[in-house]
Design a protein around this motif. Sequence first.
Motif, PDB file in Angstrom:
ATOM      1  N   LEU A  84      13.669 -19.129  12.062  1.00 19.12           N
ATOM      2  CA  LEU A  84      12.791 -18.534  13.075  1.00 19.12           C
ATOM      3  C   LEU A  84      12.777 -19.363  14.365  1.00 19.12           C
ATOM      4  O   LEU A  84      12.277 -18.910  15.386  1.00 19.12           O
ATOM      5  CB  LEU A  84      11.363 -18.383  12.502  1.00 19.12           C
ATOM      6  CG  LEU A  84      10.336 -17.582  13.301  1.00 19.12           C
ATOM      7  CD1 LEU A  84      10.878 -16.247  13.780  1.00 19.12           C
ATOM      8  CD2 LEU A  84       9.065 -17.378  12.500  1.00 19.12           C
ATOM      9  N   HIS A  91      21.224 -19.032  13.473  1.00 19.42           N
ATOM     10  CA  HIS A  91      20.252 -18.137  12.872  1.00 19.42           C
ATOM     11  C   HIS A  91      20.870 -17.332  11.737  1.00 19.42           C
ATOM     12  O   HIS A  91      20.327 -17.227  10.637  1.00 19.42           O
ATOM     13  CB  HIS A  91      19.660 -17.182  13.928  1.00 19.42           C
ATOM     14  CG  HIS A  91      18.816 -16.121  13.323  1.00 19.42           C
ATOM     15  ND1 HIS A  91      19.290 -14.852  13.060  1.00 19.42           N
ATOM     16  CD2 HIS A  91      17.549 -16.146  12.854  1.00 19.42           C
ATOM     17  CE1 HIS A  91      18.337 -14.149  12.472  1.00 19.42           C
ATOM     18  NE2 HIS A  91      17.268 -14.900  12.352  1.00 19.42           N
ATOM     19  N   ARG A  95      19.866 -17.457   7.800  1.00 20.58           N
ATOM     20  CA  ARG A  95      19.252 -16.258   7.206  1.00 20.58           C
ATOM     21  C   ARG A  95      20.103 -15.716   6.055  1.00 20.58           C
ATOM     22  O   ARG A  95      19.580 -15.249   5.052  1.00 20.58           O
ATOM     23  CB  ARG A  95      19.029 -15.195   8.289  1.00 20.58           C
ATOM     24  CG  ARG A  95      18.331 -13.971   7.754  1.00 20.58           C
ATOM     25  CD  ARG A  95      17.618 -13.180   8.818  1.00 20.58           C
ATOM     26  NE  ARG A  95      17.095 -11.964   8.252  1.00 20.58           N
ATOM     27  CZ  ARG A  95      15.974 -11.358   8.600  1.00 20.58           C
ATOM     28  NH1 ARG A  95      15.241 -11.844   9.555  1.00 20.58           N
ATOM     29  NH2 ARG A  95      15.580 -10.254   8.024  1.00 20.58           N
ATOM     30  N   ALA A 232       5.407 -18.629   5.878  1.00 16.64           N
ATOM     31  CA  ALA A 232       5.479 -17.194   6.175  1.00 16.64           C
ATOM     32  C   ALA A 232       5.044 -16.375   4.969  1.00 16.64           C
ATOM     33  O   ALA A 232       4.494 -15.294   5.102  1.00 16.64           O
ATOM     34  CB  ALA A 232       6.906 -16.819   6.572  1.00 16.64           C
ATOM     35  N   THR A 236       0.486 -14.823   5.962  1.00 15.64           N
ATOM     36  CA  THR A 236       0.578 -13.490   6.534  1.00 15.64           C
ATOM     37  C   THR A 236       0.024 -12.400   5.611  1.00 15.64           C
ATOM     38  O   THR A 236      -0.918 -11.702   5.958  1.00 15.64           O
ATOM     39  CB  THR A 236       2.053 -13.182   6.823  1.00 15.64           C
ATOM     40  OG1 THR A 236       2.789 -13.457   5.628  1.00 15.64           O
ATOM     41  CG2 THR A 236       2.593 -14.037   7.948  1.00 15.64           C
ATOM     42  N   ALA A 282       4.210 -12.872  18.317  1.00 16.91           N
ATOM     43  CA  ALA A 282       5.450 -13.462  17.798  1.00 16.91           C
ATOM     44  C   ALA A 282       5.482 -14.939  18.207  1.00 16.91           C
ATOM     45  O   ALA A 282       4.705 -15.381  19.067  1.00 16.91           O
ATOM     46  CB  ALA A 282       6.656 -12.721  18.370  1.00 16.91           C
ATOM     47  N   THR A 283       6.377 -15.687  17.580  1.00 16.63           N
ATOM     48  CA  THR A 283       6.506 -17.102  17.943  1.00 16.63           C
ATOM     49  C   THR A 283       7.098 -17.197  19.359  1.00 16.63           C
ATOM     50  O   THR A 283       7.689 -16.237  19.863  1.00 16.63           O
ATOM     51  CB  THR A 283       7.401 -17.817  16.913  1.00 16.63           C
ATOM     52  OG1 THR A 283       8.612 -17.049  16.754  1.00 16.63           O
ATOM     53  CG2 THR A 283       6.695 -17.917  15.567  1.00 16.63           C
ATOM     54  N   ARG A 285       9.118 -17.648  22.710  1.00 15.08           N
ATOM     55  CA  ARG A 285      10.496 -17.541  23.193  1.00 15.08           C
ATOM     56  C   ARG A 285      10.566 -18.226  24.557  1.00 15.08           C
ATOM     57  O   ARG A 285       9.545 -18.333  25.249  1.00 15.08           O
ATOM     58  CB  ARG A 285      10.908 -16.072  23.364  1.00 15.08           C
ATOM     59  CG  ARG A 285      11.597 -15.504  22.099  1.00 15.08           C
ATOM     60  CD  ARG A 285      10.749 -14.489  21.427  1.00 15.08           C
ATOM     61  NE  ARG A 285      11.439 -13.869  20.293  1.00 15.08           N
ATOM     62  CZ  ARG A 285      10.933 -13.816  19.067  1.00 15.08           C
ATOM     63  NH1 ARG A 285       9.776 -14.366  18.785  1.00 15.08           N
ATOM     64  NH2 ARG A 285      11.604 -13.207  18.097  1.00 15.08           N
ATOM     65  N   LEU A 308       2.277  -8.812  19.486  1.00 15.71           N
ATOM     66  CA  LEU A 308       2.635  -7.692  18.603  1.00 15.71           C
ATOM     67  C   LEU A 308       1.437  -6.778  18.373  1.00 15.71           C
ATOM     68  O   LEU A 308       1.550  -5.548  18.387  1.00 15.71           O
ATOM     69  CB  LEU A 308       3.133  -8.235  17.257  1.00 15.71           C
ATOM     70  CG  LEU A 308       4.288  -9.245  17.335  1.00 15.71           C
ATOM     71  CD1 LEU A 308       4.523  -9.901  15.986  1.00 15.71           C
ATOM     72  CD2 LEU A 308       5.566  -8.551  17.817  1.00 15.71           C
ATOM     73  N   ALA A 335       4.521  -4.946  13.657  1.00 17.84           N
ATOM     74  CA  ALA A 335       3.805  -5.966  12.880  1.00 17.84           C
ATOM     75  C   ALA A 335       4.760  -6.947  12.192  1.00 17.84           C
ATOM     76  O   ALA A 335       4.400  -8.105  11.958  1.00 17.84           O
ATOM     77  CB  ALA A 335       2.910  -5.299  11.841  1.00 17.84           C
ATOM     78  N   GLY A 337       7.662  -7.723  13.576  1.00 18.77           N
ATOM     79  CA  GLY A 337       8.591  -8.148  14.616  1.00 18.77           C
ATOM     80  C   GLY A 337       9.681  -7.104  14.815  1.00 18.77           C
ATOM     81  O   GLY A 337       9.565  -5.947  14.364  1.00 18.77           O
ATOM     82  N   ILE A 340      16.632  -9.642  15.701  1.00 22.20           N
ATOM     83  CA  ILE A 340      17.262 -10.490  14.677  1.00 22.20           C
ATOM     84  C   ILE A 340      16.250 -11.280  13.848  1.00 22.20           C
ATOM     85  O   ILE A 340      16.533 -11.666  12.730  1.00 22.20           O
ATOM     86  CB  ILE A 340      18.319 -11.463  15.262  1.00 22.20           C
ATOM     87  CG1 ILE A 340      17.682 -12.441  16.247  1.00 22.20           C
ATOM     88  CG2 ILE A 340      19.489 -10.714  15.883  1.00 22.20           C
ATOM     89  CD1 ILE A 340      18.626 -13.607  16.593  1.00 22.20           C
ATOM     90  N   HIS A 341      15.059 -11.505  14.395  1.00 20.56           N
ATOM     91  CA  HIS A 341      14.060 -12.265  13.635  1.00 20.56           C
ATOM     92  C   HIS A 341      13.104 -11.354  12.864  1.00 20.56           C
ATOM     93  O   HIS A 341      12.072 -11.823  12.374  1.00 20.56           O
ATOM     94  CB  HIS A 341      13.279 -13.208  14.563  1.00 20.56           C
ATOM     95  CG  HIS A 341      14.134 -14.278  15.162  1.00 20.56           C
ATOM     96  ND1 HIS A 341      14.594 -15.357  14.431  1.00 20.56           N
ATOM     97  CD2 HIS A 341      14.645 -14.419  16.410  1.00 20.56           C
ATOM     98  CE1 HIS A 341      15.341 -16.126  15.216  1.00 20.56           C
ATOM     99  NE2 HIS A 341      15.392 -15.580  16.422  1.00 20.56           N
ATOM    100  N   CYS A 343      11.060  -9.597  10.225  1.00 17.76           N
ATOM    101  CA  CYS A 343      10.566 -10.298   9.033  1.00 17.76           C
ATOM    102  C   CYS A 343      11.480 -10.160   7.805  1.00 17.76           C
ATOM    103  O   CYS A 343      11.724  -9.058   7.308  1.00 17.76           O
ATOM    104  CB  CYS A 343       9.178  -9.782   8.679  1.00 17.76           C
ATOM    105  SG  CYS A 343       8.484 -10.584   7.229  1.00 17.76           S
TER     106      CYS A 343
END
Length: 396
Positions: A84, A91, A95, A232, A236, A282-283, A285, A308, A335, A337, A340-341, A343
């Motif tokens: 993330l 990434h 993943r 995560a 959540t 979101a985290t 950027r 979000l 909710a 995201g 590419i990120h 969830c």
Amino acid sequence: MTAPGTAVEHLGAEYFQDPNAVHARLRAERPVSAVIMPGGMPAWLITGYAEARAALTDQRLRKSWPGRDMAVDSMYAALELHMLNSDPPDHERLRRLVNKAFTSRRVELLRPRITAITAELLDDMSTQRDVDLLASFAFPLPITVICELLGIPVADRDDFRKWSATIVSDTVSPAVFEADAGAMIRYFMALLAAKRHEPADDLLSALIATGDEGDRLSENELVSMAFLLLLAGHETTVNLIASGMLALLLNPGQLDRLRADPSQLGRAVEELLRYVSPVNHATFRFAAEPVEIGGTRIGAGEVVVVALSSADRDPGRYSDPERLDLGRDSSGHLAFGHGIHYCLGAPLARLEAEIAFSGLLSRFGSMRLAVPAESLRWRPSTLIHGLETLPVRLRP
Ligand code: HEM
């Protein structure tokens, strides 16, 4: 960094308690606003749906920022070298290693175990009249599931609940942050060393084996992966269950509708995701180059925060968005995201939520809120929107 003629919004304590009210105001003015985060960092807050969706796939908005060098042996490298926080190609590499374990098909195999854990927790609660639904059910269910999947002793959950609450909080001092983040890192290092010595049939042992064979995960990457999945996996879903149940209790017509037709649960969970948005924004950027979003120019190196929860209440996307409507088509909600990120744990979260709501609704037909809704407090985090406690009365 402000656009000419625009006020900067300072996000403070009232934002933790009711982010939706702040978002509604900002969104009505403009979809991208200059804000100061509670810790003092300036950022651009994206509140409009179309702008949020576009930002989440904009390759100029990146996770690594100029000057960041995670290879440097900083204390936080052991927590931050995860998917993330990564851009392609890292990434994808990170993943891919865990993707399979979280596909809908693999997650479905967990159904019997999730159902059994749920039943045990409901049994424990059924002997009581008043419970904190968060502590008795919404927290232990997902934490037990993710611990068993990863191979982390669930008995240690009070420790890492405290550490991770510190990590997602916007109000702790640097000294407390350092102490708790350090404790979390040391915990994972010791756990991974033990698993290397004595592998078990769990995801962390599998990840260690992958690393050892192909030399593909560094020690810091392993710790970061374990940290991300644990965080995560339990910061959540707990809020989807607790805030979702609160939303149902405050909307008895919707609750009755679901009780009358439990086959609508899958659709209801999507609407609850849209409505309660357990991850508020979101985290962070970072703009790798100047970018224009929603008519606002964002300079290189500036921070972008995609709200979000706000996007999912944009009247331009959902009609009457402030209303919980379990019958609506909530598809396209952000909710989990987007891009590419998106969830990794979405299938697991959906399955846990369905089993959890189904159990709660069928066991406790007369559950109600035990305190006035106005007295409920939300945690001091801009990232996670979750209740401190949820006192409910299970029987008349
Ligand atoms: C209701 C529950 C959940 C919600 C609302 C949620 C939400 C999100 C969101 C919004 C993102 C994207 C963040 C961003 O782009 O900055 C994300 C990513 C992620 N989530 Fe979840 N999540 C949930 C449950 C889970 C679970 C159970 C897991 C299991 C381990 C999980 C693992 C992850 C991971 C690993 C990522 C990063 C994916 C990547 O960077 O490619 N999540 N989640």
